[in-house]
Design a protein around this motif. Structure first.
Motif, mmCIF file in Angstrom:
data_model
loop_
_atom_site.group_PDB
_atom_site.id
_atom_site.type_symbol
_atom_site.label_atom_id
_atom_site.label_comp_id
_atom_site.label_asym_id
_atom_site.label_seq_id
_atom_site.Cartn_x
_atom_site.Cartn_y
_atom_site.Cartn_z
ATOM 1 N N PHE A 111 0.827 -1.207 0.000
ATOM 2 C CA PHE A 111 0.000 0.000 0.000
ATOM 3 C C PHE A 111 0.863 1.259 0.000
ATOM 4 O O PHE A 111 0.624 2.195 -0.774
ATOM 5 C CB PHE A 111 -0.924 -0.002 1.220
ATOM 6 C CG PHE A 111 -1.698 1.276 1.389
ATOM 7 C CD1 PHE A 111 -2.761 1.570 0.553
ATOM 8 C CD2 PHE A 111 -1.345 2.190 2.377
ATOM 9 C CE1 PHE A 111 -3.472 2.754 0.701
ATOM 10 C CE2 PHE A 111 -2.041 3.365 2.532
ATOM 11 C CZ PHE A 111 -3.114 3.657 1.689
ATOM 12 N N LEU A 112 1.870 1.295 0.858
ATOM 13 C CA LEU A 112 2.725 2.487 0.935
ATOM 14 C C LEU A 112 3.547 2.654 -0.340
ATOM 15 O O LEU A 112 3.853 3.782 -0.727
ATOM 16 C CB LEU A 112 3.624 2.407 2.169
ATOM 17 C CG LEU A 112 2.890 2.471 3.521
ATOM 18 C CD1 LEU A 112 3.870 2.319 4.669
ATOM 19 C CD2 LEU A 112 2.105 3.772 3.661
ATOM 20 N N THR A 113 3.906 1.552 -0.991
ATOM 21 C CA THR A 113 4.586 1.655 -2.287
ATOM 22 C C THR A 113 3.674 2.316 -3.317
ATOM 23 O O THR A 113 4.099 3.189 -4.088
ATOM 24 C CB THR A 113 5.014 0.263 -2.782
ATOM 25 O OG1 THR A 113 5.928 -0.307 -1.847
ATOM 26 C CG2 THR A 113 5.673 0.350 -4.152
ATOM 27 N N GLY A 114 2.418 1.882 -3.344
ATOM 28 C CA GLY A 114 1.461 2.513 -4.245
ATOM 29 C C GLY A 114 1.292 3.986 -3.952
ATOM 30 O O GLY A 114 1.234 4.823 -4.869
ATOM 31 N N ARG A 115 1.231 4.343 -2.673
ATOM 32 C CA ARG A 115 1.102 5.758 -2.300
ATOM 33 C C ARG A 115 2.335 6.552 -2.739
ATOM 34 O O ARG A 115 2.217 7.686 -3.209
ATOM 35 C CB ARG A 115 0.923 5.883 -0.791
ATOM 36 C CG ARG A 115 -0.394 5.361 -0.278
ATOM 37 C CD ARG A 115 -1.548 6.249 -0.700
ATOM 38 N NE ARG A 115 -1.508 7.519 0.017
ATOM 39 C CZ ARG A 115 -2.110 8.622 -0.402
ATOM 40 N NH1 ARG A 115 -2.766 8.635 -1.543
ATOM 41 N NH2 ARG A 115 -2.053 9.730 0.317
ATOM 42 N N ALA A 116 3.528 5.955 -2.590
ATOM 43 C CA ALA A 116 4.750 6.645 -3.004
ATOM 44 C C ALA A 116 4.762 6.874 -4.515
ATOM 45 O O ALA A 116 5.152 7.942 -4.995
ATOM 46 C CB ALA A 116 5.978 5.851 -2.569
ATOM 47 N N LEU A 117 4.320 5.872 -5.286
ATOM 48 C CA LEU A 117 4.267 6.031 -6.742
ATOM 49 C C LEU A 117 3.192 7.040 -7.146
ATOM 50 O O LEU A 117 3.355 7.767 -8.130
ATOM 51 C CB LEU A 117 4.013 4.676 -7.400
ATOM 52 C CG LEU A 117 5.176 3.679 -7.318
ATOM 53 C CD1 LEU A 117 4.754 2.321 -7.854
ATOM 54 C CD2 LEU A 117 6.383 4.208 -8.088
#
Length: 461
Positions: A111-117
């Motif tokens: 989830f946090l990877t998606g938010r970072a992207l």
């Protein structure tokens, strides 16, 4: 494009193509604003589902703001040199794919990877959209009107996101809030290529690579240090290392920019009073208002026990008043000027934030609805007037730099406000007492900034 001669008494009129271009650019910015707010109401439910505790919830916001704040200046300059439209479209594509990843996330890391992207895509969308807007609409009544519409839709996107976030979280679950952004991208992306004009600086100077590396690294390091320190304090070795590295890299950046023939940021530009004090006003209005929304969301749901849907409705009145403010703010700017409007708006936001200190542990939803809605009107006036203050008088070839500073200010503000002050609300066991402390500090900072900006802009003028 429809323009006016100096003798024409008619109001500025947007041509058909102008309206379509404005629609695409504002829709993209609306989507980014929606991203931040649609998730805000869902944070408590999201945290419980993915296993993020209350102190770690800020990373759902920070993971987005870290890359979006760190890469804005770099992407703004790349757009200036190699094509703003091209980078805008790439940003939309990355944002849409990242929203899909966040929707399907099966653990906090994904989830946090998606938010970072998503933040990386927003770093390309926001400065290029603003640059395309300011280069498409010439300085004067047309640009004022376009920026007024853009500011209104940005604020409306935030408000609509709060309401939609509550409704969708209660009915479809928090994942639907991220899925909405993926669908929104599929609507905007196909329209953009045929409508937007390509825009870049005519001479295409060499990209300032040392400046880009140092400022991006410095911003990322400082943002990481501040957000981590808000959660764990300044005692950790990683926090101290990141803090020192951030300061050193930004010092290197200043040194590089003073000598580079085509700097990423013109240091004389930063010395302009309108840019320095205008961005200070923008930094404070964004960081402090986002903090108010964050702590009120926790207060309404965890202290008063309201549902996500009811919390969204509390913030829903902002939408109506934002439309009113979006209509009224350009008129006020035309009457008293952008600089005075900025000061008045900051003062109003600070006073209405102080009024929120009247909420209690057993009641306060009505006061919160009225005060935060009126404060948001002032906030929107500050958004529009600070953008005009910073970009007025800047030539087209430097609009990317100026608007990059504007949007960097916005994203850095969203990054530092919630982690630093929001952490105070959740640090102890008394959430209600923490919320009151944050609101008091928030109001004092905004009122102090209103005074400082007023004195600084007056002296520079």
């Amino acid at each position: 494009m429809t323009t006016l001669t100096p003798s024409s008494p008619a109001p500025p009129v947007l041509g058909r193509r102008d309206r379509l271009v404005l629609f695409v650019l504002c829709a993209a910015q609306f989507m980014v604003a929606l991203d931040f707010s649609v998730l805000n109401v869902a944070l408590p439910v999201l945290g419980a589902d993915l296993g993020l505790d209350r102190s770690a919830l800020q990373w759902a916001v920070t993971a987005f703001a870290l890359p979006s704040g760190g890469f804005l200046l770099l992407f703004g300059r790349i757009g200036d040199l190699y094509g703003r439209k091209r980078l805008f479209l790439a940003g939309l594509a990355v944002f849409g794919a990242a929203s899909l990843l966040a929707t399907l996330a099966w653990n906090p890391a994904v989830f946090l990877t998606g938010r970072a992207l998503q933040g990386l895509g927003a770093a390309a969308i926001v400065p290029t959209a603003m640059s395309l807007l300011t280069t498409t609409f010439p300085e004067g009544p047309l640009r004022d009107r376009a920026l007024g519409i853009s500011g209104t839709l940005l604020s409306l996107g935030f408000t609509v996101g709060m309401v939609l976030g509550g409704v969708m979280t209660d009915t479809l679950g928090w994942r639907s809030t991220m899925g909405l952004l993926a669908v929104f991208t599929l609507i905007v992306l196909p329209l953009a290529p045929g409508l937007l004009p390509e825009s870049r600086t005519p001479d295409r100077p060499r990209l300032d690579v040392p400046g880009a590396v140092s400022v991006t690294g410095g911003l990322l390091a400082l943002i990481y240090a501040l957000t981590t320190a808000a959660e764990r304090g300044f005692g950790g070795a990683d926090v101290r290392t990141a803090l020192v590295a951030g300061v050193l890299l930004l010092a290197v950046f200043v040194r590089v920019e003073s000598r580079h023939p085509a700097p990423l940021v013109s240091l004389p530009m930063l010395r302009r009073g309108t840019i320095a004090f205008g961005n200070l006003g923008g930094l404070v209005t964004f960081s402090m208002m986002s903090t108010v929304i964050f702590v009120l969301t926790l207060y309404l749901q965890e202290t008063l026990g309201l549902s996500a849907f009811a919390t969204g409705l509390v913030f829903g009145a902002q939408g109506v008043l934002s439309v009113v403010a979006g209509t009224f703010a350009p008129r006020l700017i035309g009457r008293i000027g952008a600089r005075r409007t900025l000061v008045v708006s900051l003062a109003g936001q600070g006073l209405l934030t102080a009024a929120l200190l009247g909420v209690s542990e057993s009641s306060g939803a009505i006061l919160a609805t009225v005060a935060v809605s009126l404060a948001s009107m002032c906030h929107l006036g500050a958004i529009i007037s600070y953008g005009l203050t910073v970009t007025s008088g800047v030539p087209d070839e430097e609009q990317g730099l100026a608007t990059g500073l504007v949007t960097t200010t916005q994203q850095v503000a969203l990054t530092i406000g919630i982690p630093l002050l929001g952490a105070l609300a959740t640090a102890g066991g008394d959430l209600y007492g923490g919320v009151r402390t944050v609101l008091a500090l928030d109001a004092a900072i905004v009122l102090g900034t209103a005074l400082l900006v007023g004195l600084g802009l007056r002296r520079r003028a």
